[in-house]
Design a protein around this motif. Structure first.
Motif, PDB file in Angstrom:
ATOM      1  N   SER A  66       1.035  -1.222   0.125  1.00 55.83           N
ATOM      2  CA  SER A  66       0.068  -0.069   0.124  1.00 55.83           C
ATOM      3  C   SER A  66       0.843   1.264  -0.011  1.00 55.83           C
ATOM      4  CB  SER A  66      -0.934  -0.105   1.101  1.00 55.83           C
ATOM      5  OG  SER A  66       0.016  -0.135   2.512  1.00 55.83           O
ATOM      6  N   PRO A  87      -6.659  -6.505  -5.407  1.00 57.77           N
ATOM      7  CA  PRO A  87      -6.908  -5.715  -4.130  1.00 57.77           C
ATOM      8  C   PRO A  87      -7.542  -6.259  -3.149  1.00 57.77           C
ATOM      9  CG  PRO A  87      -7.441  -4.593  -6.489  1.00 57.77           C
ATOM     10  CD  PRO A  87      -7.221  -6.198  -6.622  1.00 57.77           C
ATOM     11  N   GLY A  90     -10.262  -1.120  -1.602  1.00 60.32           N
ATOM     12  CA  GLY A  90     -10.131  -0.196  -2.662  1.00 60.32           C
ATOM     13  C   GLY A  90     -10.215  -0.699  -3.901  1.00 60.32           C
ATOM     14  N   LEU A  92      -8.396  -0.211  -7.909  1.00 62.75           N
ATOM     15  CA  LEU A  92      -7.401  -0.040  -8.891  1.00 62.75           C
ATOM     16  C   LEU A  92      -7.727   0.313 -10.379  1.00 62.75           C
ATOM     17  CD1 LEU A  92      -4.062  -0.073  -8.627  1.00 62.75           C
ATOM     18  CD2 LEU A  92      -4.229  -2.286  -9.660  1.00 62.75           C
ATOM     19  N   ASP A 104     -10.938  -4.720  -7.875  1.00 62.80           N
ATOM     20  CA  ASP A 104     -11.146  -4.413  -6.595  1.00 62.80           C
ATOM     21  C   ASP A 104     -11.291  -5.625  -5.646  1.00 62.80           C
ATOM     22  OD1 ASP A 104     -13.760  -5.797  -7.232  1.00 62.80           O
ATOM     23  OD2 ASP A 104     -14.661  -3.818  -7.575  1.00 62.80           O
ATOM     24  N   TRP A 121      -3.189   4.258  -8.699  1.00 59.52           N
ATOM     25  CA  TRP A 121      -3.420   3.481  -7.431  1.00 59.52           C
ATOM     26  C   TRP A 121      -3.625   4.448  -6.414  1.00 59.52           C
ATOM     27  CZ3 TRP A 121       0.702  -1.075  -6.627  1.00 59.52           C
ATOM     28  CH2 TRP A 121       0.564  -1.456  -5.454  1.00 59.52           C
ATOM     29  N   CYS A 125      -6.193   1.934  -1.711  1.00 57.89           N
ATOM     30  CA  CYS A 125      -6.090   0.551  -2.209  1.00 57.89           C
ATOM     31  C   CYS A 125      -4.907  -0.074  -1.683  1.00 57.89           C
ATOM     32  CB  CYS A 125      -5.999   0.742  -3.750  1.00 57.89           C
ATOM     33  SG  CYS A 125      -5.552  -1.191  -4.454  1.00 57.89           S
TER      34      CYS A 125
END
Length: 332
Positions: A66, A87, A90, A92, A104, A121, A125
């Motif tokens: 992250s 992910p 969040g 992407l 996601d 990004w 996320c």
């Protein structure tokens, strides 16, 4: 054995970094994943707080990553790897080979070796980043389907991780990752770790989507010539061997020009270019795992088949953005 240090590719290695320094985060990601990777904060940097735990285990590298603030990531051709971004929190925004994917916690994004990647990004996320050596996945699918397959593999751009088999595969990756982080599980046993690694590769081969429908037979497409497969197998079996173009053509059973054209069509580069990048990745992986007080860059380079250290150092710097000695010093 190098300088008294035994390198064990079947033993997992753990690397971690927490930093608010963009350059430090960028260098870490280049060392762990891809040298030409670019990481650029978008807007306010005050919330930038990079956190990564990365597990390296032979042909796979798994990271939980992250950034804390919005960033833009750009990566040129992966060349020797396939990659999955899954992910955990969040969303992407991903662009690869002209396709946009919103990844996601319900859907993972998939990347082939050829084609630039751009990621938007957000700071919200946090994701699993899974790098799989190209040869490992291609050999697994070749064996699983019992037929010739086109390479690079004609993979889909994403897959569902809410339902099986995607859910099962991500759970398997997270279990391996968590075991290595805890430091006291079965993953500490090399034999168990290597089997776990193989399960991750074979599981991905059976999970990843492709553009021809639901049946594995959809992977058929244009056949990869056996001449190319034989050559790739020989190079992966003995990457340090001083192959010439004529040697590889003899192994393939065709002329040099025919083999070169087949590689350009099915691999995206010439046989000797592929071999050089295979060796560079081997050196990079070993330097990234090694104790700098016990390992000598020249010895590692020679063992992977590089006989001219000047040309080796230049090629390494072009590929990873740093010198071999810098990669090794970062382990101190």
């Amino acid at each position: 054995m190098v300088g008294g240090l035994e390198i064990r590719p079947d033993a997992p290695a753990l690397f971690s970094l927490a930093t608010t320094d963009v350059d430090e985060a960028r260098a870490f990601c280049r060392r762990m994943f891809y040298g030409p990777l670019r990481v650029d904060p978008v807007g306010d940097r005050s919330a930038f707080a990079f956190r990564a735990d990365v597990v390296s285990l032979g042909s796979i590298t798994v990271g939980e990553i992250s950034y804390g603030s919005d960033i833009h990531v750009a990566i040129p051709d992966l060349e020797t790897s396939y990659h999955v971004l899954a992910p955990l929190t969040g969303m992407l925004h991903s662009r690869h080979r002209g396709t946009v994917v919103l990844a996601d916690p319900t859907r993972a994004a998939v990347y082939r070796p050829i084609g630039d990647i751009e990621l938007d990004w957000p700071g919200s996320c946090r994701l699993l980043s899974i790098k799989v050596e190209r040869g490992a996945l291609e050999r697994e699918l070749d064996a699983a389907l019992d037929q010739q397959i086109v390479t690079p593999l004609l993979l889909g751009d994403s897959f569902n991780v809410i339902d099986a088999p995607g859910r099962t595969w991500v759970s398997l990756v997270r279990l391996l990752f968590g075991e290595v982080l805890s430091g006291n599980g079965l993953s500490g046993q090399p034999r168990m770790a290597s089997r776990w690694r193989d399960m991750v590769v074979s599981g991905l081969a059976m999970t990843v989507e492709h553009p021809y429908g639901e049946e594995p037979a959809g992977m058929r497409g244009p056949n990869r010539p056996r001449t190319v497969k034989r050559t790739l197998d020989a190079m992966h079996a003995e990457p340090s061997r001083q192959f010439t173009a004529a040697d590889l053509a003899t192994i393939a059973g065709v002329g040099v020009r025919v083999l070169q054209e087949s590689f350009r069509q099915h691999v995206g580069m010439s046989p000797l270019t592929y071999l050089r990048r295979l060796r560079l990745d081997g050196v990079h992986g070993e330097l990234s795992r090694s104790d700098p007080w016990q390992v000598n860059v020249s010895e590692v380079a020679f063992r992977w088949g590089f006989t001219h250290l000047g040309r080796f150092a230049g090629a390494y710097r072009d590929r990873y953005g740093v010198t071999p000695s810098q990669t090794l010093r970062e382990r101190r």
